[in-house]
Write an enzyme that holds these catalytic residues in place. Structure first.
Site, PDB file in Angstrom:
ATOM      1  N   GLY A 144      25.936  19.491  -2.032  1.00 22.52           N
ATOM      2  CA  GLY A 144      26.705  20.063  -0.929  1.00 22.52           C
ATOM      3  C   GLY A 144      27.500  19.014  -0.148  1.00 22.52           C
ATOM      4  N   GLN A 165      19.619   8.591 -33.308  1.00 17.65           N
ATOM      5  CA  GLN A 165      19.398   8.219 -31.909  1.00 17.65           C
ATOM      6  C   GLN A 165      18.336   9.027 -31.152  1.00 17.65           C
ATOM      7  OE1 GLN A 165      21.833   7.793 -27.696  1.00 17.65           O
ATOM      8  NE2 GLN A 165      23.037   8.025 -29.532  1.00 17.65           N
ATOM      9  N   GLU A 198      25.251  14.372 -31.094  1.00 16.30           N
ATOM     10  CA  GLU A 198      25.438  14.275 -29.641  1.00 16.30           C
ATOM     11  C   GLU A 198      26.485  15.231 -29.048  1.00 16.30           C
ATOM     12  OE1 GLU A 198      24.036  12.145 -27.138  1.00 16.30           O
ATOM     13  OE2 GLU A 198      25.291  13.363 -25.854  1.00 16.30           O
TER      14      GLU A 198
HETATM   15  N1  COA Z   1      12.260   9.255 -48.568  1.00 20.92           N
HETATM   16  C1  COA Z   1      12.948  10.180 -49.264  1.00 20.92           C
HETATM   17  N2  COA Z   1      13.811  11.045 -48.691  1.00 20.92           N
HETATM   18  C2  COA Z   1      13.991  10.920 -47.365  1.00 20.92           C
HETATM   19  C3  COA Z   1      13.311   9.977 -46.589  1.00 20.92           C
HETATM   20  C4  COA Z   1      12.404   9.124 -47.256  1.00 20.92           C
HETATM   21  N3  COA Z   1      11.714   8.208 -46.605  1.00 20.92           N
HETATM   22  N4  COA Z   1      13.705  10.108 -45.304  1.00 20.92           N
HETATM   23  C5  COA Z   1      14.605  11.102 -45.283  1.00 20.92           C
HETATM   24  N5  COA Z   1      14.774  11.600 -46.515  1.00 20.92           N
HETATM   25  C6  COA Z   1      15.623  12.713 -46.914  1.00 20.92           C
HETATM   26  C7  COA Z   1      15.197  14.007 -46.304  1.00 20.92           C
HETATM   27  O1  COA Z   1      14.095  14.523 -46.967  1.00 20.92           O
HETATM   28  C8  COA Z   1      16.468  14.828 -46.437  1.00 20.92           C
HETATM   29  O2  COA Z   1      16.526  15.323 -47.760  1.00 20.92           O
HETATM   30  P1  COA Z   1      16.730  16.894 -48.159  1.00 20.92           P
HETATM   31  O3  COA Z   1      17.854  17.393 -47.321  1.00 20.92           O
HETATM   32  O4  COA Z   1      17.028  16.814 -49.605  1.00 20.92           O
HETATM   33  O5  COA Z   1      15.486  17.607 -47.858  1.00 20.92           O
HETATM   34  C9  COA Z   1      17.544  13.780 -46.327  1.00 20.92           C
HETATM   35  O6  COA Z   1      16.920  12.511 -46.444  1.00 20.92           O
HETATM   36  C10 COA Z   1      18.370  13.685 -45.074  1.00 20.92           C
HETATM   37  O7  COA Z   1      17.862  14.340 -43.983  1.00 20.92           O
HETATM   38  P2  COA Z   1      18.833  14.942 -42.869  1.00 20.92           P
HETATM   39  O8  COA Z   1      18.042  15.034 -41.623  1.00 20.92           O
HETATM   40  O9  COA Z   1      19.453  16.206 -43.377  1.00 20.92           O
HETATM   41  O10 COA Z   1      19.974  13.815 -42.669  1.00 20.92           O
HETATM   42  P3  COA Z   1      21.546  13.985 -42.474  1.00 20.92           P
HETATM   43  O11 COA Z   1      22.077  12.607 -42.417  1.00 20.92           O
HETATM   44  O12 COA Z   1      22.161  14.880 -43.471  1.00 20.92           O
HETATM   45  O13 COA Z   1      21.685  14.692 -41.051  1.00 20.92           O
HETATM   46  C11 COA Z   1      21.388  14.893 -38.666  1.00 20.92           C
HETATM   47  C12 COA Z   1      21.580  13.948 -39.876  1.00 20.92           C
HETATM   48  C13 COA Z   1      21.124  14.009 -37.473  1.00 20.92           C
HETATM   49  C14 COA Z   1      22.643  15.713 -38.436  1.00 20.92           C
HETATM   50  C15 COA Z   1      20.184  15.829 -38.937  1.00 20.92           C
HETATM   51  O14 COA Z   1      19.079  15.043 -39.253  1.00 20.92           O
HETATM   52  C16 COA Z   1      19.843  16.727 -37.754  1.00 20.92           C
HETATM   53  O15 COA Z   1      20.519  17.711 -37.489  1.00 20.92           O
HETATM   54  N6  COA Z   1      18.759  16.395 -37.074  1.00 20.92           N
HETATM   55  C17 COA Z   1      18.255  17.202 -35.956  1.00 20.92           C
HETATM   56  C18 COA Z   1      19.078  17.034 -34.721  1.00 20.92           C
HETATM   57  C19 COA Z   1      19.213  15.610 -34.287  1.00 20.92           C
HETATM   58  O16 COA Z   1      18.274  14.902 -34.061  1.00 20.92           O
HETATM   59  N7  COA Z   1      20.472  15.201 -34.123  1.00 20.92           N
HETATM   60  C20 COA Z   1      20.801  13.995 -33.429  1.00 20.92           C
HETATM   61  C21 COA Z   1      20.743  12.825 -34.245  1.00 20.92           C
HETATM   62  S1  COA Z   1      20.973  11.462 -33.150  1.00 20.92           S
END
Ligand code: COA
Length: 475
Positions: free
Chosen positions: A297, A66, A188
């Site tokens: 206020g 998001q 969030e």
């Molecule tokens: N091709 C190949 N791999 C891909 C890819 C693509 N096109 N797009 C994503 N990936 C991989 C990434 O390289 C990553 O791999 P790695 O961990 O082996 O390096 C993996 O997919 C997932 O990335 P990640 O961001 O860790 O996803 P997640 O689902 O585990 O975590 C969040 C989700 C949101 C918790 C995390 O992304 C985060 O903390 N983001 C920052 C804060 C944020 O925006 N949070 C709010 C989200 S609304």
């Protein structure tokens, strides 16, 4: 021969003339486009038809869920060409989350990814990396909200990107800024808790509460969008890109600014506008939850309206703003309160706010929330009906302004979404449906990267743009 010579000299004269003409014309042409200060002259095109605010800006959109998608959707509405890179076969995880129509992208995805193009690239495949490098060279901004370190692990370090394209702006949402929690994954509600919102939301007697507004995700996306636009503006001067970071904790705290204000005011004594002051309840050493007290206020509270017994949203927010106290007294039938020393001044009212709101509520429960709104607005009493999502979805004025929009989608049909809430008079937003997974892969390879068909076929055959085959997965 003589004729030839004559012709030659005529030609020379003519070309001299035309050269003189060109020399004369050049500064004239330049002067036409700029005003006296060397700035572009005001367009004489009709409003809304002079291109979009961000047209010409190309975004490499590596966002998911998001926070990041909120940011890039805003930039797309403002006219940027947003190329969303998705993992082949899977895409943004939200495509398949909270699915309501089988086989169609979820509303979660469609409502956050309007006006974008989608390309599927396996960012860990050598050919995928090549394509990404080419895209880095062609784009102005890379936006991402991966977990900390994920972009680096793909090989897209700041150094690598900056070497390929020194003008590139790299914008990130992370949960926390540098510090003890910088490596944490954040969603969030984690941000709402860490940014001071949860501890200051809810009722004093109850536990901390998270709010329905997505201040951690969408709120931080908004912050990031502003950072990107500022970096683009600065790049006009410096010629180079920069890193932009919006941490969700910081974004939430920014929106909770008034609560940090109150934290410091506590040193000077109890917070008199909080209803617990009027109720004689002592303050601790940190800002308490203030229920429905208004943050400013002017005391306010949520009051029942007619029908509250069966309608969970038959309520109104009522503000006892000091300048209209007289009007409030007249409306609720307590004209004496205008002169009674116990009620006539804001200070005198503070310890009696609970009783005052109870009396106002006796009046509001005799009216619908819309009747209260109509009566009070006529005499400038600030009130706000508690609108349900059903009422908002059906509200004609929001449809008219394009804040609530109906969009058609090839696999899900018609659905409602929130359009661009920021209205620019010369850059009108149209809401275009979200892309299907990889819908624009070929188009982007051909039109943006200008790759010949042979190269496109080679990249495709390498498997860099498609999901791994089932048997390969099993192996
Ligand atoms: N091709 C190949 N791999 C891909 C890819 C693509 N096109 N797009 C994503 N990936 C991989 C990434 O390289 C990553 O791999 P790695 O961990 O082996 O390096 C993996 O997919 C997932 O990335 P990640 O961001 O860790 O996803 P997640 O689902 O585990 O975590 C969040 C989700 C949101 C918790 C995390 O992304 C985060 O903390 N983001 C920052 C804060 C944020 O925006 N949070 C709010 C989200 S609304």
């Amino acid at each position: 021969m003589a004729k030839k010579k004559l012709n030659k000299s005529k030609q020379a004269k003519a070309s001299k003339k035309s050269a003189r003409k060109v020399v004369k014309l050049a500064p004239k042409k330049a002067a036409k486009k700029t005003n006296g200060n060397g700035l572009p002259k005001a367009s004489n095109k009709p409003w809304g038809q002079a291109g979009k605010a961000l047209s010409g800006v190309r975004i490499l959109d590596f966002t998911h869920v998001q926070s990041g998608p909120t940011c890039t959707q805003l930039l797309a509405w403002m006219g940027a060409d947003v190329i969303k890179v998705e993992r082949p076969g899977v895409g943004d995880i939200t495509r398949g989350q909270l699915v309501d129509v089988k086989g169609a992208d979820s509303l979660y995805f469609t409502m956050l990814n309007h006006n974008k193009r989608s390309i599927t690239i396996d960012s860990k495949h050598p050919q995928g990396k090549r394509v990404l490098d080419e895209l880095v060279k062609k784009c102005d901004v890379l936006v991402e909200n991966f977990a900390p370190g994920a972009l680096d692990r793909m090989g897209l370090t700041w150094e690598h990107i900056h070497k390929l394209n020194p003008r590139m702006i790299v914008a990130s949402v992370k949960g926390f800024g540098p510090g003890p929690y910088e490596d944490c994954k954040v969603y969030e509600n984690v941000a709402q808790c860490a940014g001071g919102s949860a501890s200051t939301t809810g009722f004093r007697e109850g536990p901390p509460l998270v709010t329905g507004a997505q201040i951690g995700d969408s709120g931080t996306g908004l912050h990031l969008a502003l950072g990107i636009v500022c970096a683009l503006y600065q790049r006009n001067r410096t010629g180079r890109g920069q890193k932009v970071l919006a941490a969700m904790q910081d974004g939430v705290l920014n929106l909770c600014r008034v609560k940090l204000r109150d934290q410091q005011r506590l040193k000077a004594g109890p917070l008199s506008e909080y209803s617990q002051y009027g109720e004689g309840v002592a303050f601790g050493d940190s800002v308490p939850r203030a229920g429905n007290d208004s943050g400013g206020g002017q005391p306010g509270w949520i009051l029942k309206c007619r029908g509250w017994e069966t309608d969970p949203n038959a309520y109104i927010y009522f503000i006892t703003q000091a300048p209209v106290w007289g009007a409030i007294c007249d409306v609720i039938g307590e004209p004496n309160w205008k002169v009674d020393p116990d009620y006539a001044t804001p200070r005198a009212r503070l310890p009696r706010l609970r009783a005052i709101f109870d009396r106002i509520e006796q009046w509001t429960t005799t009216k619908s929330k819309f009747e209260v709104m109509e009566i009070c607005n006529k005499v400038d009493i600030p009130v706000g009906p508690i609108l349900s999502m059903k009422e908002i979805a059906e509200e004609p004025s929001l449809r008219k302004t394009g804040t609530v929009v109906e969009v058609d989608h090839p696999t899900r049909g018609k659905y409602l979404t929130v359009g661009n809430p920021i209205k620019l008079s010369d850059s009108i937003s149209e809401v275009k449906r979200s892309p299907l997974l990889g819908e624009h892969t070929d188009e982007i390879l051909k039109d943006v990267l200008k790759l010949p068909a042979k190269d496109i076929a080679e990249i495709k055959n390498s498997g860099a743009l498609s999901a791994p085959k089932k048997e390969e997965k099993a192996a």
